[in-house]
Enzyme design. Structure first.
Site, PDB file in Angstrom:
ATOM      1  N   SER A  42       0.834  -1.200   0.000  1.00  0.00           N
ATOM      2  CA  SER A  42       0.000   0.000   0.000  1.00  0.00           C
ATOM      3  C   SER A  42       0.863   1.243   0.000  1.00  0.00           C
ATOM      4  CB  SER A  42      -0.954  -0.003   1.198  1.00  0.00           C
ATOM      5  OG  SER A  42      -0.288  -0.382   2.363  1.00  0.00           O
ATOM      6  N   HIS A  74      -3.683  -4.389  -5.349  1.00  0.00           N
ATOM      7  CA  HIS A  74      -3.906  -3.898  -3.990  1.00  0.00           C
ATOM      8  C   HIS A  74      -5.310  -4.248  -3.510  1.00  0.00           C
ATOM      9  CE1 HIS A  74      -4.096  -0.367  -0.988  1.00  0.00           C
ATOM     10  NE2 HIS A  74      -3.533  -1.412  -0.438  1.00  0.00           N
ATOM     11  N   GLU A  97      -7.258  -2.574  -6.549  1.00  0.00           N
ATOM     12  CA  GLU A  97      -6.569  -1.601  -7.409  1.00  0.00           C
ATOM     13  C   GLU A  97      -5.497  -2.350  -8.198  1.00  0.00           C
ATOM     14  OE1 GLU A  97      -6.675   2.625  -5.053  1.00  0.00           O
ATOM     15  OE2 GLU A  97      -5.398   1.063  -4.204  1.00  0.00           O
ATOM     16  N   ASN A 152      -5.909   5.100  -1.017  1.00  0.00           N
ATOM     17  CA  ASN A 152      -5.197   5.628   0.146  1.00  0.00           C
ATOM     18  C   ASN A 152      -4.868   7.106   0.027  1.00  0.00           C
ATOM     19  OD1 ASN A 152      -5.277   3.435   1.829  1.00  0.00           O
ATOM     20  ND2 ASN A 152      -3.424   2.514   1.014  1.00  0.00           N
TER      21      ASN A 152
END
Ligand code: CAA
Length: 283
Positions: A116, A137, A149, A187
């Site tokens: 991440s 992800h 992702e 994020n």
């Protein structure tokens, strides 16, 4: 597809469960012998929840668990078509795994990272065939969250991305494509919000319960931001802050002192039993 997952922790176990549930054959490389039983227990407990909720039949649960095999040598991933690395969020450890994976898996296997916070291009540079390296992800809890992702680094090939997309769709998850920039899509949006909540607590703006209730009830989020920090792990939130700050040099991405101190003190959230709240047992 024959899939390898490197690391049997919270994310590795969740990814393996998700992949096995979709009918793929999974090998989890977990080199620490003592970590294998808790990892399998986590998967079993999660499938029990799915069973209790009527999301899984008993026969499907058995078949899912039979498709997962733990291995202790990377060489046992030699026949995998896709390997997803989900080890600790530490640059040196991940780079070392990518170097070693290249020696052990076949030349056309895709190599994905669930990182991440670490640039995929850096991991790709550790292998001589960067066109097969990408980010995949997943979100926690992986069996429940509907998004993955897919991150293309500078040299990731179109063929790699197309195969990855088909794979994610086979898991019944939605793909969002992201550039290889710190935070990717989720994020970069989520973490500034989480740290704003930490700053708010630090400044005595509101209590932890009120901050969480405000966002859960006022915005319909499944959990408030401080509970979500505990759920994700404060070390992970901190690592994402560091990588956002390093990449974009914007003050709002810097980890607030309270988050840094709690991380240093080992108050990591659910997994350590204590974060913004105290927990009896981890899940
Ligand atoms: N397989 C399939 N479904 C499952 C399952 C499994 N193994 N385990 C549980 N479920 C289902 C349940 O049946 C339930 O379904 P319904 O909503 O249809 O009833 C649902 O998943 C929720 O499960 P639970 O009832 O066990 O738990 P809950 O209702 O308390 O919800 C939660 C828990 C899913 C964690 C919820 O609080 C939530 O969504 N929180 C936010 C999580 C989040 O934001 N995650 C992203 C974090 S960011 C990240 O991960 C990225 C990063 O890099 C930091």
């Amino acid at each position: 597809m024959r899939v390898g997952v490197v690391g049997g922790g919270l994310m590795g176990a969740g990814i393996a469960e998700t992949v096995a549930r979709a009918g793929h054959d999974v090998r989890i490389h977990e080199p620490i012998a003592a970590a294998r039983a808790p990892s399998l227990a986590r998967i079993t407990a999660s499938t029990e929840r799915a069973l209790a909720a009527g999301k899984l039949e008993a026969q499907e649960q058995r078949a899912l668990l039979e498709r997962i095999v733990y291995v202790d040598e990377l060489a046992q991933l030699a026949d995998r078509e896709l390997v997803i690395e989900a080890v600790v969020e530490d640059r040196a450890v991940k780079l070392d795994y990518f170097r070693r994976l290249e020696r052990h898996v076949c030349a056309d296997a895709l190599l994905a990272s669930n990182t991440s916070s670490i640039p995929i291009a850096e991991l790709a540079a550790a292998v001589s065939t960067p066109e097969r390296v990408l980010g995949l992800h997943f979100f926690s809890p992986a069996p429940v969250m509907r998004l993955v992702e897919v991150v293309a680094a500078l040299d990731t090939s179109e063929q790699t991305l197309a195969t990855a997309r088909r794979f994610v769709e086979s898991l019944d998850k939605t793909v969002v494509m992201s550039k290889d920039r710190a935070g990717f899509v989720v994020n970069l949006l989520l973490v500034p919000y989480l740290v704003a909540a930490v700053r708010m607590l630090e400044e005595g703006f509101a209590t932890r319960e009120d901050i969480d209730a405000a966002m859960a009830l006022g915005c319909g989020h499944p959990m408030g931001p401080l509970t979500l920090c505990d759920f994700i792990g404060l070390d992970v939130v901190s690592a994402v802050c560091d990588s956002l700050f390093e990449e974009f040099k914007r003050a709002e991405y810097a980890a607030p002192p309270l988050l840094s101190r709690m991380t240093s003190a080992g108050r990591l959230g659910r997994k350590s039993g204590r974060g913004f709240y105290t927990y009896q047992a981890t899940r």
